[in-house]
Design a protein around this motif. Structure first.
Motif, PDB file in Angstrom:
ATOM      1  N   ASN A  43      -2.099  17.205 -19.326  1.00  0.00           N
ATOM      2  CA  ASN A  43      -3.641  16.412 -19.791  1.00  0.00           C
ATOM      3  C   ASN A  43      -3.960  17.935 -20.039  1.00  0.00           C
ATOM      4  O   ASN A  43      -3.752  18.864 -21.672  1.00  0.00           O
ATOM      5  CB  ASN A  43      -4.704  15.930 -19.441  1.00  0.00           C
ATOM      6  CG  ASN A  43      -3.840  14.358 -19.456  1.00  0.00           C
ATOM      7  OD1 ASN A  43      -3.176  13.745 -19.653  1.00  0.00           O
ATOM      8  ND2 ASN A  43      -5.952  13.959 -18.778  1.00  0.00           N
ATOM      9  N   THR A  58     -14.877  16.642 -22.774  1.00  0.00           N
ATOM     10  CA  THR A  58     -13.335  16.130 -22.143  1.00  0.00           C
ATOM     11  C   THR A  58     -14.198  15.296 -20.933  1.00  0.00           C
ATOM     12  O   THR A  58     -14.897  15.701 -20.239  1.00  0.00           O
ATOM     13  CB  THR A  58     -12.282  17.007 -21.934  1.00  0.00           C
ATOM     14  OG1 THR A  58     -13.152  17.914 -21.089  1.00  0.00           O
ATOM     15  CG2 THR A  58     -11.326  17.368 -22.363  1.00  0.00           C
ATOM     16  N   GLY A  59     -13.324  14.597 -20.654  1.00  0.00           N
ATOM     17  CA  GLY A  59     -14.604  13.240 -19.417  1.00  0.00           C
ATOM     18  C   GLY A  59     -13.813  14.033 -18.116  1.00  0.00           C
ATOM     19  O   GLY A  59     -13.255  15.007 -18.471  1.00  0.00           O
ATOM     20  N   GLU A  88      -6.741   8.494 -21.279  1.00  0.00           N
ATOM     21  CA  GLU A  88      -6.861   9.755 -21.591  1.00  0.00           C
ATOM     22  C   GLU A  88      -5.442  11.111 -21.991  1.00  0.00           C
ATOM     23  O   GLU A  88      -5.600  11.693 -22.108  1.00  0.00           O
ATOM     24  CB  GLU A  88      -7.760   9.968 -20.227  1.00  0.00           C
ATOM     25  CG  GLU A  88      -9.390   9.661 -19.847  1.00  0.00           C
ATOM     26  CD  GLU A  88     -10.364  10.417 -18.915  1.00  0.00           C
ATOM     27  OE1 GLU A  88     -10.561  10.640 -19.058  1.00  0.00           O
ATOM     28  OE2 GLU A  88      -9.299  10.548 -17.386  1.00  0.00           O
ATOM     29  N   ILE A  90     -12.260   6.953 -26.691  1.00  0.00           N
ATOM     30  CA  ILE A  90     -12.091   6.297 -26.327  1.00  0.00           C
ATOM     31  C   ILE A  90     -12.479   5.010 -25.959  1.00  0.00           C
ATOM     32  O   ILE A  90     -12.013   3.786 -26.353  1.00  0.00           O
ATOM     33  CB  ILE A  90     -11.248   6.179 -24.330  1.00  0.00           C
ATOM     34  CG1 ILE A  90     -10.601   7.525 -24.561  1.00  0.00           C
ATOM     35  CG2 ILE A  90     -11.261   4.966 -23.501  1.00  0.00           C
ATOM     36  CD1 ILE A  90     -10.214   8.291 -23.540  1.00  0.00           C
ATOM     37  N   THR A 106     -14.357  12.676 -26.114  1.00  0.00           N
ATOM     38  CA  THR A 106     -13.151  11.975 -25.700  1.00  0.00           C
ATOM     39  C   THR A 106     -13.524  10.667 -24.385  1.00  0.00           C
ATOM     40  O   THR A 106     -13.117   9.830 -24.572  1.00  0.00           O
ATOM     41  CB  THR A 106     -12.233  12.184 -24.452  1.00  0.00           C
ATOM     42  OG1 THR A 106     -12.718  13.012 -23.232  1.00  0.00           O
ATOM     43  CG2 THR A 106     -11.332  13.661 -25.139  1.00  0.00           C
ATOM     44  N   ASP A 107     -14.912  10.558 -24.101  1.00  0.00           N
ATOM     45  CA  ASP A 107     -14.981   9.212 -23.860  1.00  0.00           C
ATOM     46  C   ASP A 107     -15.515   8.254 -25.126  1.00  0.00           C
ATOM     47  O   ASP A 107     -14.956   6.810 -24.953  1.00  0.00           O
ATOM     48  CB  ASP A 107     -16.671   9.238 -22.726  1.00  0.00           C
ATOM     49  CG  ASP A 107     -16.349  10.086 -21.361  1.00  0.00           C
ATOM     50  OD1 ASP A 107     -14.950   9.322 -20.961  1.00  0.00           O
ATOM     51  OD2 ASP A 107     -16.833  10.013 -21.203  1.00  0.00           O
ATOM     52  N   ALA A 143      -5.052  13.355 -25.051  1.00  0.00           N
ATOM     53  CA  ALA A 143      -5.334  14.410 -24.549  1.00  0.00           C
ATOM     54  C   ALA A 143      -4.055  15.314 -25.802  1.00  0.00           C
ATOM     55  O   ALA A 143      -4.117  16.292 -25.992  1.00  0.00           O
ATOM     56  CB  ALA A 143      -4.386  14.984 -23.222  1.00  0.00           C
ATOM     57  N   THR A 153     -14.518  20.803 -20.120  1.00  0.00           N
ATOM     58  CA  THR A 153     -14.410  20.195 -19.008  1.00  0.00           C
ATOM     59  C   THR A 153     -15.299  20.369 -18.130  1.00  0.00           C
ATOM     60  O   THR A 153     -16.173  21.349 -18.242  1.00  0.00           O
ATOM     61  CB  THR A 153     -13.238  20.780 -18.537  1.00  0.00           C
ATOM     62  OG1 THR A 153     -13.424  19.711 -16.613  1.00  0.00           O
ATOM     63  CG2 THR A 153     -12.935  22.392 -18.202  1.00  0.00           C
ATOM     64  N   LEU A 168     -10.460  14.711 -17.205  1.00  0.00           N
ATOM     65  CA  LEU A 168      -9.621  15.325 -17.718  1.00  0.00           C
ATOM     66  C   LEU A 168      -8.369  16.285 -17.719  1.00  0.00           C
ATOM     67  O   LEU A 168      -6.799  15.640 -17.173  1.00  0.00           O
ATOM     68  CB  LEU A 168      -9.066  15.037 -19.716  1.00  0.00           C
ATOM     69  CG  LEU A 168      -8.854  14.605 -19.857  1.00  0.00           C
ATOM     70  CD1 LEU A 168      -9.169  13.596 -21.376  1.00  0.00           C
ATOM     71  CD2 LEU A 168      -8.686  15.934 -20.758  1.00  0.00           C
ATOM     72  N   ARG A 208      -7.302   5.734 -17.410  1.00  0.00           N
ATOM     73  CA  ARG A 208      -6.309   7.537 -17.187  1.00  0.00           C
ATOM     74  C   ARG A 208      -5.444   7.298 -18.351  1.00  0.00           C
ATOM     75  O   ARG A 208      -4.709   8.855 -18.772  1.00  0.00           O
ATOM     76  CB  ARG A 208      -5.866   7.691 -15.593  1.00  0.00           C
ATOM     77  CG  ARG A 208      -7.278   7.768 -14.911  1.00  0.00           C
ATOM     78  CD  ARG A 208      -8.157   8.888 -15.367  1.00  0.00           C
ATOM     79  NE  ARG A 208      -9.376   8.846 -14.073  1.00  0.00           N
ATOM     80  CZ  ARG A 208     -10.952   9.183 -14.172  1.00  0.00           C
ATOM     81  NH1 ARG A 208     -11.115   9.593 -15.154  1.00  0.00           N
ATOM     82  NH2 ARG A 208     -11.775   9.164 -13.214  1.00  0.00           N
TER      83      ARG A 208
END
Ligand code: S3P
Length: 180
Positions: free
Chosen positions: A96, A86-87, A69, A45, A41-42, A73, A16, A90, A66
């Motif tokens: 999350n 992770t974005g 996300e 998605i 994660t971006d 998660a 993160t 997140l 969100r």
């Protein structure tokens, strides 16, 4: 890069940190080194929606992003042996963070606001919806202050002035020492 025994077992490694701290670049190289699968994660998605994050924000709004996300998660809380970048927000959400921490060791990549500004400015490939507007610099400083305490909950890894390889080595050292 020195190889040290890693005690990661089948845990995931979660990265993160603020936008521009190198989560994706570090994560990709770290995954390669550990022989783990890399997940961004971006990217997941965006791939599932068939459109860029910037377009999801524009068409569906931040709240919808969100929610995506949060769903991801939960899903990733059940996987093993993945490095997950992770974005930027997140892991600041308690649910999350709980889902991903269950089977993951979490590291925050830190960089100074000045370095973040330089990296984000040079990263022309990524359009960051939260930094659009007349003064990305003011926005970065405000968001950085707002989020600092949230990021500080996880094991810190300083990236300012370091290469991607050096940052990967710092994470590997933590894993080898069992510090998370
Ligand atoms: C965000 C960071 C972005 C992306 C979205 C929102 C944030 O990811 O998830 O634009 O709120 O910090 P990166 O941290 O990978 O830039």
């Amino acid at each position: 890069m020195a190889r040290r025994e890693n005690k990661t077992s089948d845990h995931n490694i979660i990265l993160t940190g603020f936008m521009g701290t190198g989560k994706s670049s570090v994560g990709r190289l770290l995954a390669e080194h550990l022989g783990y699968e890399f997940v961004d994660t971006d990217e997941w998605i965006a791939a599932r929606c068939g459109k860029a994050i910037h377009d999801i924000f524009r068409d569906q709004g931040e709240a919808a992003f969100r929610e995506m996300e949060a769903a991801l998660a939960l899903e990733l809380g059940g996987v093993k042996k993945k490095v997950i970048a992770t974005g930027g927000r997140l892991m600041l959400d308690a649910d999350n963070a709980a889902a991903l921490s269950r089977n993951g060791r979490v590291f925050t990549l830190w960089a100074t606001p000045e370095e973040i500004m330089a990296r984000v400015a040079s990263d022309t490939a990524a359009v960051r919806p939260l930094l659009e507007g007349p003064s990305p610099e003011v926005r970065i400083r405000a968001l950085y202050e707002e989020r600092r305490a949230g990021y500080a909950r996880f094991t810190p890894v300083e990236t300012s002035g370091k290469t991607i390889t050096e940052v990967v080595q710092l994470v590997l050292n933590h894993l080898a020492d069992g510090i998370t």
